[in-house]
Structures are given as structure tokens and as C-alpha cells.
Design an enzyme around this catalytic site. Structure first.
Site, short mmCIF file in Angstrom:
data_model
loop_
_atom_site.label_atom_id
_atom_site.label_comp_id
_atom_site.label_asym_id
_atom_site.label_seq_id
_atom_site.Cartn_x
_atom_site.Cartn_y
_atom_site.Cartn_z
N ILE A 25 0.82 -1.21 0.00
CA ILE A 25 0.00 0.00 0.00
C ILE A 25 0.87 1.27 0.00
CG2 ILE A 25 -2.05 -1.06 1.01
CD1 ILE A 25 -1.18 -0.06 3.74
N GLY A 26 2.15 1.10 -0.30
CA GLY A 26 2.98 2.28 -0.57
C GLY A 26 3.73 2.87 0.61
N GLY A 27 3.99 2.05 1.65
CA GLY A 27 4.72 2.56 2.81
C GLY A 27 6.09 3.14 2.43
N GLN A 69 9.32 -12.28 -9.77
CA GLN A 69 10.23 -13.34 -10.19
C GLN A 69 10.36 -13.41 -11.71
OE1 GLN A 69 9.34 -16.89 -8.04
NE2 GLN A 69 10.84 -18.07 -9.21
N SER A 87 10.78 -4.60 -0.01
CA SER A 87 10.27 -5.18 1.25
C SER A 87 9.61 -6.52 0.92
CB SER A 87 9.31 -4.24 1.97
OG SER A 87 8.42 -3.63 1.08
N CYS A 90 7.84 -11.70 4.38
CA CYS A 90 8.63 -12.04 5.57
C CYS A 90 8.30 -13.44 6.09
CB CYS A 90 8.44 -10.99 6.65
SG CYS A 90 6.77 -10.42 6.82
N SER A 422 2.57 -3.79 6.17
CA SER A 422 3.27 -2.59 5.78
C SER A 422 4.39 -2.22 6.77
CB SER A 422 2.25 -1.46 5.64
OG SER A 422 2.87 -0.37 5.06
C1 LIG Z 1 5.84 -7.29 3.30
S1 LIG Z 1 4.69 -6.79 2.10
C2 LIG Z 1 5.34 -5.21 1.65
C3 LIG Z 1 4.43 -4.10 2.05
C4 LIG Z 1 4.79 -2.73 1.58
N1 LIG Z 1 6.13 -2.33 1.93
C5 LIG Z 1 3.78 -1.71 2.11
O1 LIG Z 1 4.18 -0.63 2.54
O2 LIG Z 1 2.60 -2.00 2.09
C6 LIG Z 1 5.12 -7.80 0.74
C7 LIG Z 1 4.36 -7.47 -0.53
O3 LIG Z 1 4.95 -8.23 -1.58
C8 LIG Z 1 3.96 -8.68 -2.46
N2 LIG Z 1 4.55 -9.86 -3.12
C9 LIG Z 1 4.91 -11.02 -2.54
N3 LIG Z 1 5.49 -11.85 -3.43
C10 LIG Z 1 5.49 -11.18 -4.61
C11 LIG Z 1 5.96 -11.51 -5.92
N4 LIG Z 1 6.55 -12.69 -6.17
N5 LIG Z 1 5.79 -10.61 -6.90
C12 LIG Z 1 5.19 -9.42 -6.65
N6 LIG Z 1 4.75 -9.05 -5.43
C13 LIG Z 1 4.90 -9.92 -4.43
C14 LIG Z 1 2.76 -8.96 -1.57
O4 LIG Z 1 1.58 -8.87 -2.32
C15 LIG Z 1 2.88 -7.86 -0.52
O5 LIG Z 1 2.12 -6.73 -0.87
#
Ligand SMILES: C[S@@+](CC[C@H](N)C(=O)[O-])C[C@H]1O[C@@H](n2cnc3c(N)ncnc32)[C@H](O)[C@@H]1O
Length: 440
Positions: A25-27, A69, A87, A90, A422
């Protein structure tokens, strides 16, 4: 500086070009803005369409929706980006999870993108990685450092929490800042180190100061005492106020597809502001009370909100007591303390999201209906067959009411889920300022 991607020296005002991977969500983007850097996000990437809806709603730009990927070196080269912010998921590293680390399929895209650094002709000059505590001991972390070293990067690593920035929120996270030589950090003294204090971010380059920031309970208590009270982050300061309405944007909500009359004069009939839905049911208090983390408006700490907050009670985040008992905590009956969940707006506030951040309320009733359960679909068919879909019939009214209520709950659940994934802008913004400093 051969092969080093930097803003054009003839145009020093040119912004840094930044790629935001796993944008959610753009953190990261909000942190970049808060850091006051002359930088622009040239592309964001996320696979989750709900997260992308929220991102687009707030920034007017829809992230590339696909699997990171599948990105190639040529794709990445085409952006000519100076900095990558990442990010990644996790779950491979959380203590509660299976800790499969690099063998967890959710880690593959991150490793893949790192490996591509070797293959691209104009690699980034700065990298920023955020993850959970536990990542720093994983094999993914070891591989990340190997790749960065081979690619001539110098790193500084941190484990920091919003509590260290005056925010009453315990959310320790791991951060890796990397700069490609000959770029260097403002405080090179901390190169290749993992710090548990934000010392260099405030211009201190003294190892002695670092020693004063130890990790004892005493230091933690001092830190907590210096935080603002939770009260400052609440949207409703007393139980009679109505929560919820300020985070979910209703200005562009479409009219009810079925032309049903609006309830209580509210647009789209959404009852997001009902206090009731934030109260913790008594049966949950009876069952899980001993495992609940209870905080008060004057508390200066609350626990990390996870993406399962509101769906589950245990270990997913703190609950707020709205009635202060004579003796705080579990010494008094929890049933009499008016326990409620923090609202999504309040969770966003604790993550230091700006006031103009909103969740869209733009999904039409028909679209929302498509996402609802099989039983609701069956009810809908029954309604069409036997009740006729006349908005004035009682059956229709009851059905729409139920649909709205369940939909409202799902909007809340996805708000908590996305926020729980986030990051804390109060922590990331100064880290980004430190990363970009002296290079601009
Ligand atoms: C830990 S969250 C990051 C949140 C972000 N920093 C925020 O401020 O909302 C991980 C994000 O990676 C995305 N994600 C996970 N695997 C992915 C992939 N292989 N390709 C694209 N997006 C991926 C998920 O949908 C999720 O929104």
C-alpha cells in the site's frame, strides 16, 4: 565512476530514479516523501490486486501487477533506476513460521532479483531492504550480502523499532542499506555492521554513543517513557465518538447498484463507523483474556499489529481498554474495561501513515457481491427466484443489509491485513534520508 549510474551532473536537480519492489500500500513511497528527498518512483511492483487498488487510489499510479520473479535484467535495465527499495515477504523468516528461508517459494523472487544485479548493465547505486527480525540470521541474508559484496556494495544494517522514534509502537524490523562504491555512507565507521540503535541517522558517528544504547530492559523502559501516549494516535478519544469513517474514503463511492434506499442517510449504506464492530466480544475475552495484550490511552507502548488482527486475538496486536479500571491490566476484570480493537485508521496512525492516506470504497455492490460467499450467492439466487429483486421488499432490504454488513467487515479485514504487512514510516523515512545523504 565507470558504469556508475548517477543523476546527470549537468542537471543536478534531476530526481533520483527509484524502483519500489513489493510496493503493497505504498509505505516505502510515503517514507520517501517524508524523507524530503528529490526522488521519484519510476515503477512499483506488486502481485496483490487489492494492495494495488489502494496504491493507485492514493498515488494515482497503478503498480506493475505481476510476479517480480518473472522480471528480467532487460526489464530492470529499461528503468535506469538509481535506487531499489525492497520489502519482500517475511513469512519465510518469521519465528512463528516454518523458517524454510531460501527454500520457501515466497523467497524466490527476492533472490532472483538480487541475482539479476550481476547481469544488468546499469545496476542501481543504492539498495534498501526491509524484513522481519530473524531475516538477519537466514541463508537468504547470507546470500544477499555475498551478492552485494561481489557487486561492490558496502552495507550498514539495522534493527530498529518505532519506539526509538517517539512512536508508542513496538515493531522491531530488520533493515539493510547498501551503497555501491565509490559512494559511501556519512558514517563509514558503521560499515558492515548491524546496529540496534539509530545513532548514525542523527549525525552521531561515535561508537561510545552506540554503547549507551544497549538492549537492556532498563534502556527499553527509558525508551518507552520517551514515547508519546497512545491517545495521540486514536481517532476516537472517548467511547461515544464514532470510529472508522476517516480512513475509508466514501467521496467517490458509487450509488447502490440495485437502487436500494440508503440507510441512516449514509452513502452506500456502509456502516463502517459503527463502534459496535470494534468492541471485543465477551466470549473472546472469556476464552483468550489471559493471552490478550491490553493497553490504555495513556500507555506509551503497544504491540505489533499483524495482518491477522481482528480475525484472531492471540499475538496479533494490542487491544485498547476504553474504561480505565482502578487497577490496570488483568488485576481488574477485563470484561469491565470496555475492550475494543484499534480501528484501521489508528493502526495506520501508529504506522505513521499521513492523514491523506485512505482505503478506497470504490468497489461497487455488484463487484463486492462477486467476492462474497457461496451461501450469499445462493441467497441472492433465492431472492431473485422467489422474492423478486424489488428494492422495496423486506426480503431485499434484509439481504442488502446483511450483504453490506459482511462486506463492511471484509473491507476492515483487508485494511488490517494490508496495514499489518506494511512498514513504519517513522523508522523508514530517516533511514532513507541517511541512505541518500552525501550521494545527492
Ligand atoms: C511485506 S509486504 C510489503 C508491504 C509494503 N512495503 C507496504 O508498505 O505496504 C510484501 C508485498 O509483496 C507482495 N509480493 C509477494 N510476493 C510477490 C511476488 N513474487 N511478486 C510481486 N509481489 C509480491 C505482496 O503482495 C505484498 O504486498
Amino acid at each position: 565512476m565507470e558504469n556508475l549510474l548517477l543523476p546527470n551532473p549537468k542537471h543536478p536537480d534531476q530526481p533520483w530514479r527509484v524502483l519500489e519492489f513489493y510496493s503493497g500500500i505504498g509505505g516505502m513511497r510515503y517514507s520517501l516523501t517524508k524523507a524530503g528527498l528529490n526522488a521519484e518512483i519510476v515503477q512499483a511492483f506488486d502481485i496483490n490486486n487489492k494492495a494495488n487498488d489502494v496504491y493507485e487510489f492514493n498515488f494515482g499510479h497503478r503498480p506493475y501487477q505481476g510476479n517480480i520473479q518473472s522480471l528480467t535484467a532487460a526489464d530492470l535495465d529499461s528503468y535506469g533506476a538509481h535506487a531499489w527499495l525492497l520489502s519482500p515477504p517475511c513469512q519465510p523468516y518469521t519465528r512463528q513460521g516454518l523458517q524454510k528461508q531460501s527454500n520457501d517459494p515466497r523467497a524466490f523472487s527476492f533472490l532472483n532479483i538480487l541475482e539479476l544485479i550481476r547481469d544488468i548493465s546499469r545496476p542501481p547505486v543504492m539498495l534498501f531492504v526491509e524484513n522481519v527480525v530473524g531475516f538477519e540470521t537466514s541463508d537468504t541474508h547470507s546470500r544477499m550480502l555475498e551478492i552485494l559484496e561481489e557487486a561492490n556494495f558496502v552495507t550498514q544494517e539495522f534493527i530498529l523499532t518505532p519506539l526509538q522514534f517517539g512512536v508508542p509502537y513496538s515493531r522491531p524490523r530488520y533493515f539493510c542499506l547498501a551503497k555501491r562504491k565509490p559512494l559511501c555512507f556519512q558514517s563509514p565507521l558503521f560499515d558492515n555492521q548491524l546496529l540496534h540503535a539509530p545513532i548514525p541517522l542523527f549525525g552521531h558517528a561515535d561508537k561510545q554513543v552506540l554503547c549507551e544504547h544497549d538492549q537492556t530492559q532498563e534502556s527499553l523502559d527509558k525508551l518507552i517513557q520517551s514515547c508519546e501516549p497512545i491517545e495521540r494516535f486514536l481517532e476516537l478519544k472517548n467511547p461515544s465518538q464514532q470510529p472508522g469513517s476517516s480512513l475509508i474514503d466514501t467521496t467517490n463511492a458509487p450509488a447502490d447498484d440495485f437502487g436500494a434506499p440508503e440507510e441512516d442517510g449514509k452513502r452506500d449504506g456502509h456502516d463502517v463507523s459503527s463502534l459496535e464492530q470494534y468492541l471485543v466480544p465477551l466470549e473472546l475475552i472469556e476464552r483468550w483474556g489471559s493471552a490478550m495484550d491490553i493497553v490504555y490511552p495513556d500507555s506509551q507502548r503497544c504491540c505489533c499489529f499483524t495482518k491477522s488482527y481482528y480475525r484472531y486475538v492471540k499475538g496479533t496486536g494490542s487491544l485498547l481498554a476504553t474504561i480505565q479500571p482502578q487497577k490496570k491490566g488483568k488485576a481488574s476484570s477485563l470484561k469491565n474495561q470496555g475492550l475494543r480493537y484499534f480501528t484501521p485508521r489508528e493502526v495506520a496512525n501508529l504506522h505513521s501513515f499521513p492523514e491523506d492516506f485512505h482505503f478506497p470504497q470504490h468497489i461497487s455492490l455488484r463487484q463486492r457481491f462477486r467476492m462474497n460467499s457461496v451461501i450469499e450467492k445462493q441467497n441472492y439466487v433465492a431472492l431473485l427466484l422467489y422474492g423478486g429483486f424489488n428494492s422495496s421488499t423486506n426480503l431485499t432490504k434484509t439481504f442488502l443489509k446483511r450483504l453490506r454488513r459482511s462486506d463492511c467487515a471484509s473491507v476492515m479485514e483487508y485494511s488490517y491485513a494490508l496495514l499489518g504487512n506494511s512498514l513504519s514510516i517513522a523508522v523508514v523515512a530517516p533511514l532513507l534520508r541517511y541512505l541518500f545523504a552525501e550521494s545527492s
